[in-house]
Write a protein that holds these residues in place. Structure first.
Motif, PDB file in Angstrom:
ATOM      1  N   HIS A  12      -8.570   5.816   2.219  1.00 53.53           N
ATOM      2  CA  HIS A  12      -7.896   7.048   1.776  1.00 53.53           C
ATOM      3  C   HIS A  12      -8.434   8.208   2.587  1.00 53.53           C
ATOM      4  CE1 HIS A  12      -5.757   9.771  -0.858  1.00 53.53           C
ATOM      5  NE2 HIS A  12      -6.875  10.505  -0.958  1.00 53.53           N
ATOM      6  N   ILE A  13      -7.538   8.960   3.197  1.00 49.95           N
ATOM      7  CA  ILE A  13      -7.928  10.088   4.027  1.00 49.95           C
ATOM      8  C   ILE A  13      -7.776  11.376   3.238  1.00 49.95           C
ATOM      9  CG2 ILE A  13      -7.520  11.255   6.219  1.00 49.95           C
ATOM     10  CD1 ILE A  13      -8.199   8.417   6.620  1.00 49.95           C
ATOM     11  N   SER A  28      -2.372   5.568   6.568  1.00 52.25           N
ATOM     12  CA  SER A  28      -3.819   5.349   6.547  1.00 52.25           C
ATOM     13  C   SER A  28      -4.189   3.919   6.202  1.00 52.25           C
ATOM     14  CB  SER A  28      -4.469   6.294   5.541  1.00 52.25           C
ATOM     15  OG  SER A  28      -3.952   6.082   4.251  1.00 52.25           O
ATOM     16  N   THR A  56      -6.648   4.938  12.248  1.00 49.78           N
ATOM     17  CA  THR A  56      -6.040   5.405  11.002  1.00 49.78           C
ATOM     18  C   THR A  56      -6.867   6.495  10.330  1.00 49.78           C
ATOM     19  OG1 THR A  56      -7.152   3.751   9.626  1.00 49.78           O
ATOM     20  CG2 THR A  56      -5.063   3.113  10.641  1.00 49.78           C
ATOM     21  N   GLU A  57      -8.088   6.740  10.828  1.00 50.04           N
ATOM     22  CA  GLU A  57      -9.006   7.658  10.162  1.00 50.04           C
ATOM     23  C   GLU A  57      -8.967   9.063  10.737  1.00 50.04           C
ATOM     24  OE1 GLU A  57     -12.805   5.836  10.518  1.00 50.04           O
ATOM     25  OE2 GLU A  57     -12.155   3.950   9.605  1.00 50.04           O
ATOM     26  N   GLU A  77       0.657   6.065   2.852  1.00 49.84           N
ATOM     27  CA  GLU A  77      -0.046   6.201   1.575  1.00 49.84           C
ATOM     28  C   GLU A  77       0.940   6.190   0.410  1.00 49.84           C
ATOM     29  OE1 GLU A  77      -2.505   9.622   1.666  1.00 49.84           O
ATOM     30  OE2 GLU A  77      -3.923   8.761   3.077  1.00 49.84           O
ATOM     31  N   TRP A 292      -1.621   8.297  15.838  1.00 48.07           N
ATOM     32  CA  TRP A 292      -1.424   8.830  14.480  1.00 48.07           C
ATOM     33  C   TRP A 292       0.044   8.708  14.101  1.00 48.07           C
ATOM     34  CZ3 TRP A 292      -5.057   9.896  11.081  1.00 48.07           C
ATOM     35  CH2 TRP A 292      -4.823  10.736   9.989  1.00 48.07           C
TER      36      TRP A 292
END
Length: 789
Positions: A12-13, A28, A56-57, A77, A292
């Motif tokens: 989870h970002i 993410s 993904t981070e 998400e 991204w």
């Protein structure tokens, strides 16, 4: 530019919202990372599962998908909505590594989690981008990549074409995914499927390479606008940058397996697939990069242009009298409804164009072609040209009877740009050397000592270029035992080779002095002869790296380069070299100063690290003669070598026991490093161990001389079909004949008897590699080395 590991990661970002009440929706969740081989694969920061996870981070991290077919699957998400309030109809944006003049497109697929199980196990739909409807876009394309012991990667597609992923001096790791990084990846071969986009080169030169970007609908085509809010997309129907840049995607562009648009209200998964199979020269293979994926923010107040007429990229120059099919597609909100596109040439004296887009080049000059659909109009320039001059590319510096050289010439227009035409060749003295054709290729066959003038011309135009070719006498040569090997592969088994003088200027990169017919036969002549006989590209240098002394800089084998810097060890990355071991002395450079004598033994080999002690192995035939019923004894020995003060010292040779030796069957050396092999009269006999090989010929019994070639084998390298011809059809008509092809382990892979020349063999069944063709006719026997692509 940049099987199968399944990684399911939950991350989870937390990103601070730019606007009150807005929560960013990004991909993410990494579902799968399955790259194709490529120059960035196995590099920790860009080509591993760990790199895909880090991508993904953070928006600044990057992951490469490798060559065609490599893919990445990510999950949003929360559902990414296909909402009418999204700007320009765009629902999410993909960011990559594109920059001005460099586009490495990836095809985008989307999936809705219809069964609500959170897994990517529903139906994938392909996003139909701006190139989707062009005639040269290939659907249902498949490529199989093959890992080789040499560390390079070969490929073959489902259309019968083959090739390789070229290595370069910047990335020296394995290009094929290794088990340490990809434990479940198939380690023999792997097949990928997808949509292949047409090659997108605009210009190519040694200094500048430009890769044109598809206008919309693909990943890694357009650069990010730094500083802009990532959730504000660009308008894909304009050429300006209204938002964050990157590659905006409308879910409404999704199509099913039949090519029909589908109505999806939302999607959960995105798959990005590398869509090119192309070599970009010194930049390496084309491979999609991803950084991204960002969903957009609803902004009903943002609107703009909604239509676009897309012209298919085409060649800018057309030869007078030729035709060119031009294409264009009209999109309404990114969808193609087969709207009629009209074509018009604005200078019909130069070229005309019909309603289907077929352009006919009439006279030299330039015209603008106008494309129209609805209210959209686009223009594209076309120049009609004629050949102006020609330059020979074939190297005729050293030619002896029996040699076969592929003929190539560069045809230029008035602007000195290359025209891709096939010249017509002729020889003034066919008795000295003649021209033969196979398909679109032409070859010069040297028949006997003498001179002939070769002419290259363009049919229908008054342009030609001549070159004088001297065919030298075999009496001007010396004979020596010669072998060429890299640190992992034997390129030329130890055998008797004839070496003569030649014009070696073209073989030296950035040449600082003359090497045209040195006064006597030198090590340079022999090394060039061996590399040419091994059929591998190579270059020497004489720069300051080795104090201006001549050294071997690089050799390419199946796309893998082995570099050397002539003895330089500082910095450590330069401490690798090609070494010539002449009799009992080893040389790193100054090859043009070292004289040769008849009967010398020469081995050219590569050392990847001069700063450490290395082993040199030699493989010799103890008895230099072999008759039909003889037993051949070979010995394998090694010595430790060390570089000190620019000189190589050896510890002394010791036998290598229990080593595997191949020659049709498998043998093992005894404690003295020896093994005995029964010839069975089946010559020539290839004996092979590691990167060492010996070619034992029956001629060694009485005479080390190599007879003049009586047969021609072409083309070489070969893709599918190889042609074998004789100098005289009548001489060999209705006589017993035999052709055998053996691989480097000595296994006979083809044996054909009783046929008439010429013969055409289909070698499509062979795996890529080096083979020896053994031709027997009227007690004549010849060996031709070939490379199967």
């Amino acid at each position: 530019m940049k099987n199968n590991t399944l990684i399911i990661a939950l991350l989870h970002i937390f990103i601070v919202s730019v606007l009150p009440g807005f929560s960013q929706n990004v991909t993410s969740y990494l579902v799968d990372y399955n790259p194709a081989p490529g120059q960035h694969i196995n590099i920790e920061t860009i080509g591993t599962p760990q790199a895909a996870q880090k991508m993904t981070e953070n928006v600044s991290n990057l992951v490469s998908l490798g060559s065609f077919g490599g893919f990445l699957i990510m999950k949003f998400e929360e559902a990414c909505m296909n909402h009418p309030d999204n700007p320009y109809g765009i629902d999410f944006t993909i960011f990559g590594n594109a920059f001005a003049g460099s586009s490495e497109p990836g095809v985008v697929w989307v999936m809705k989690d219809e069964n609500l199980n959170g897994l990517a196990d529903d139906t994938w739909y392909e996003i139909a981008g701006s190139s989707h409807f062009f005639s040269e876009t290939k659907k249902d394309y498949a490529v199989t990549y093959f890992k080789t012991s040499a560390g390079n990667v070969l490929w073959k597609d489902n259309h019968g074409k083959t090739g390789h992923i070229p290595t370069n001096e910047y990335n020296l790791q394995d290009y094929y995914p290794i088990p340490e990084n990809f434990p479940s990846y198939p380690q023999d071969s792997v097949t990928f499927y997808g949509t292949l986009l047409e090659s997108n080169f605009v210009t190519t030169s040694s200094q500048e390479l430009k890769l044109a970007a598809p206008l919309f609908g693909y990943a890694d085509c357009h650069p990010q606008v730094h500083g802009a809010d990532l959730f504000l997309p660009d308008n894909p129907y304009t050429y300006e940058k209204e938002g964050a840049g990157g590659n905006p995607i409308d879910i409404s562009w999704a199509t099913d397996s039949l090519g029909n648009y589908v109505d999806l209200d939302s999607i959960h998964f995105v798959k990005i697939v590398s869509a090119s199979l192309m070599d970009a020269g010194w930049l390496g293979e084309i491979s999609t990069d991803v950084t991204w994926v960002q969903a957009v923010q609803r902004r009903p107040d943002i609107s703009g242009k909604e239509n676009l007429l897309v012209v298919k990229p085409h060649q800018q120059k057309v030869l007078k009298g030729d035709s060119l099919k031009m294409e264009a597609v009209y999109f309404n909100r990114g969808k193609n409804f087969n709207s009629l596109v009209s074509f018009q040439s604005l200078n019909e004296k130069v070229a005309s164009i019909d309603a289907s887009g077929m352009l006919i080049a009439i006279s030299e000059g330039e015209t603008q072609v106008q494309f129209s659909a609805d209210e959209e109009v686009q223009f594209s320039s076309v120049k009609v040209v004629s050949p102006e001059s020609m330059q020979w590319l074939t190297d005729f510096s050293v030619v002896y009877p029996g040699d076969t050289l592929e003929l190539t010439a560069k045809i230029l227009d008035i602007e000195q740009e290359v025209l891709h035409l096939l010249p017509v060749f002729s020889s003034s003295v066919p008795s000295a050397g003649k021209i033969i054709y196979t398909g679109n290729k032409a070859f010069f066959v040297a028949v006997q000592p003498g001179e002939t003038v070769l002419t290259a011309a363009v049919e229908g135009f008054e342009v030609n270029e001549q070159v004088n070719v001297k065919i030298q006498s075999p009496a001007d040569k010396i004979k020596l035992l010669l072998s060429v090997k890299t640190s992992y592969e034997n390129l030329l088994p130890l055998q008797w080779v004839e070496v003569g003088q030649a014009d070696l200027n073209s073989m030296v990169e950035n040449r600082q002095k003359e090497y045209s017919y040195l006064e006597k036969i030198t090590l340079f002549d022999a090394l060039a002869t061996g590399l040419q006989k091994a059929n591998v590209p190579y270059k020497f240098r004489n720069d300051e790296t080795a104090g201006g002394k001549l050294y071997l800089y690089k050799v390419e084998f199946d796309g893998l380069f082995s570099y050397g810097w002539g003895g330089k060890t500082n910095p450590a990355s330069y401490a690798r070299a090609w070494i010539a071991r002449l009799n009992n002395t080893q040389y790193l450079n100054d090859f043009d100063k070292i004289l040769l004598s008849d009967g010398d033994t020469l081995v050219l080999y590569h050392v990847p690290n001069l700063l450490s002690t290395w082993d040199y192995t030699r493989f010799l035939s103890v008895n230099n003669s072999a008759g039909t019923a003889d037993v051949i004894e070979v010995v394998l020995e090694k010595t430790s070598c060390t570089l000190e003060n620019g000189e190589i010292s050896e510890s002394g040779f010791m036998p290598v026991g229990s080593a595997v030796v191949y020659s049709g069957s498998t043998y093992y050396t005894d404690e003295q490093g020896k093994v005995q092999i029964e010839s069975g009269g089946d010559f020539p006999l290839l004996v092979y161990s590691g990167n060492n090989a010996i070619l034992v010929q029956e001629e060694w019994v009485t005479d080390v001389a190599i007879p003049d070639h009586k047969f021609h084998t072409y083309p070489n390298p070969v893709n599918d079909f190889i042609f074998i011809n004789s100098k005289s059809h009548e001489k060999y008509k209705d006589t017993k004949s035999r052709i055998r092809i053996i691989n480097l382990t000595g296994t006979v892979v083809l044996d054909k008897n009783n046929f008439n020349f010429p013969v055409n063999l289909n070698l499509n069944f062979l795996t890529p590699g080096i083979y020896h063709v053994i031709i027997e006719k009227n007690q004549q026997l010849e060996i031709h080395k070939i490379i199967k692509r």
